[in-house]
Design a protein around this motif. Structure first.
Motif, PDB file in Angstrom:
ATOM      1  N   VAL A   1      42.396  86.639  95.686  1.00  0.00           N
ATOM      2  CA  VAL A   1      42.289  86.818  94.240  1.00  0.00           C
ATOM      3  C   VAL A   1      43.003  88.096  93.811  1.00  0.00           C
TER       4      VAL A   1
ATOM      5  N   ALA B   1      43.297  83.160  89.009  1.00  0.00           N
ATOM      6  CA  ALA B   1      43.281  83.546  90.420  1.00  0.00           C
ATOM      7  C   ALA B   1      42.058  82.970  91.118  1.00  0.00           C
ATOM      8  N   MET B   2      40.907  82.983  90.441  1.00  0.00           N
ATOM      9  CA  MET B   2      39.697  82.415  91.037  1.00  0.00           C
ATOM     10  C   MET B   2      39.775  80.899  91.130  1.00  0.00           C
TER      11      MET B   2
END
Length: 411
Positions: free
Chosen positions: A113, A126-127
């Protein structure tokens, strides 16, 4: 031939002149340095770092699963929320959590992340690249926090949500500990009687010509035919695994099994309460974080484990999309209690739907917990009596056999 990507740890200066640290993946050291220049960083020190799979054998976590558990995600969320609420930048907070995380399962996830965030991606995007750790509702709440600009508050609510789930799971596990201990002790006691006492008594009856007591004779026959019993047990286990595999692969079979589960007297009520509580708590948290109703309802429906209930919630989503209210859409859906519908309707009328949903979740969780506690309260003495009766009957049979042996010896 393409070279395998390696992990590198770096220290570099930002455009503002501050020193930053992190990790990245590259095929060579030169490529890692070029990547840093591409990010607008001035490399100070770049060293190859050991990949998780190449760590020394005594540093590896053999007993823990490689996938991050819900408890790991909850711990990460609380640590990250505390750092963000303290005013620490997102990349610095991710870096601190990655370096100080108490479990190795979350480190590669957080590092991934962090790399995406440093490359310019939003935290929610990103997650979303790590669905094994961050579910849809988690990503949706994070995205809502980014849009509203109140990410610290959203992560605080996320941490509360995940910790509440862990607390409920822990209570259920704790309630099952004592019955499991009773069953294990009963199995051990019966095993000692069957494996130690009975084999010593059987030859005496055989030598004297007297018939063995029925219980002793039954145990002896079971010992003599243990290969057949073992093979039957293996066959049953294989059949159970095959049925479980078929259920996991077939959506229609899982839907039918969940529908049957809801029809059972006690298990169906518990399943409905727990699934509706998860849906209400998740939906309420998402709405309070500013997520739109349709997106929030979609994410909340993904946390429902019972497929039959989930299918009803999916149908309700289409009704909400057509402009109807949530209470009308949920009316008549499987697993949705009438009291919950009335509370949702009141929440919609007063403009406090998120608060009412969270209140519904608390009520259902408390009801479910009380049912489990009552069940365990009744199950514990019932198991105690059943186990005492079984062990007592075995010991009584063995004692009668011993007295019979003494009579044979006197004669």
């Amino acid at each position: 031939m393409t070279q395998r990507a390696r992990n590198y740890r770096y220290s570099a200066y930002t455009r503002a002149g501050s020193l930053t640290e992190g990790r990245l993946q590259a095929s060579t050291l030169d490529e890692a340095i070029e990547t840093l220049w591409g990010r607008g960083l001035t490399p100070f020190e770049t060293l190859e770092d050991s990949a998780p799979g190449t760590a020394r054998w005594w540093r590896r976590d053999f007993l823990s699963p490689h996938k991050a558990s819900p408890r790991d995600v909850a711990a990460f969320t609380r640590e990250f929320a505390t750092l963000v609420q303290s005013g620490i930048a997102i990349d610095d907070a991710l870096r601190i959590v990655a370096e100080q995380s108490g479990t190795g399962r979350m480190r590669p996830v957080v590092a991934g992340v962090l790399d995406l965030v440093l490359d310019g991606a939003h935290l929610s995007d990103a997650m979303a690249h790590h669905p094994e750790a961050f579910q849809d509702d988690y990503v949706s709440m994070t995205r809502a926090g980014e849009v509203s600009g109140d990410l610290a508050k959203v992560f605080g609510e996320l941490a509360d949500l995940l910790e509440r789930r862990q607390e409920l799971a822990g209570k259920v596990t704790s309630a099952l500990v004592y019955p499991c201990v009773l069953i294990v002790l009963a199995v051990v006691s019966v095993g000692v009687v069957v494996a130690v006492l009975v084999p010593g008594l059987a030859p005496i009856f055989a030598q004297s010509g007297r018939p063995m007591p029925p219980m002793i004779a039954f145990i002896v026959r079971c010992e003599q035919s243990w290969p057949t019993i073992a093979m039957s047990g293996v066959a049953i286990a294989i059949c159970m695994l095959a049925i479980g595999g078929a259920l996991s692969r077939s959506e229609s079979l899982r839907l039918a099994a969940d529908r049957i589960l809801l029809g059972l007297p006690l298990a169906g009520t518990l399943s409905a309460e727990q699934n509706l509580a998860r849906f209400a708590r998740t939906l309420g948290s998402l709405l309070r974080a500013g997520v739109p109703m349709l997106a929030a309802q979609t994410s909340a429906g993904s946390v429902v484990r019972n497929r039959h209930i989930a299918s009803g919630l999916a149908a309700a989503l289409e009704i909400v999309r057509d402009g109807r209210s949530l209470s009308q859409a949920l009316s008549g859906r499987p697993g949705v209690a009438p009291v919950a519908l009335r509370m949702i309707a009141v929440g919609e009328e007063t403009g406090k739907l998120s608060q009412m949903l969270l209140r519904i979740a608390v009520i259902l969780e408390q009801q479910s917990q009380r049912r489990i506690e009552r069940l365990m309260t009744l199950l514990t003495p019932a198991l105690t009596i059943a186990i005492a009766g079984l062990v007592g009957a075995l010991i009584f049979t063995v004692m009668n056999a011993i007295l019979s042996v003494n009579e044979l010896a006197v004669r």
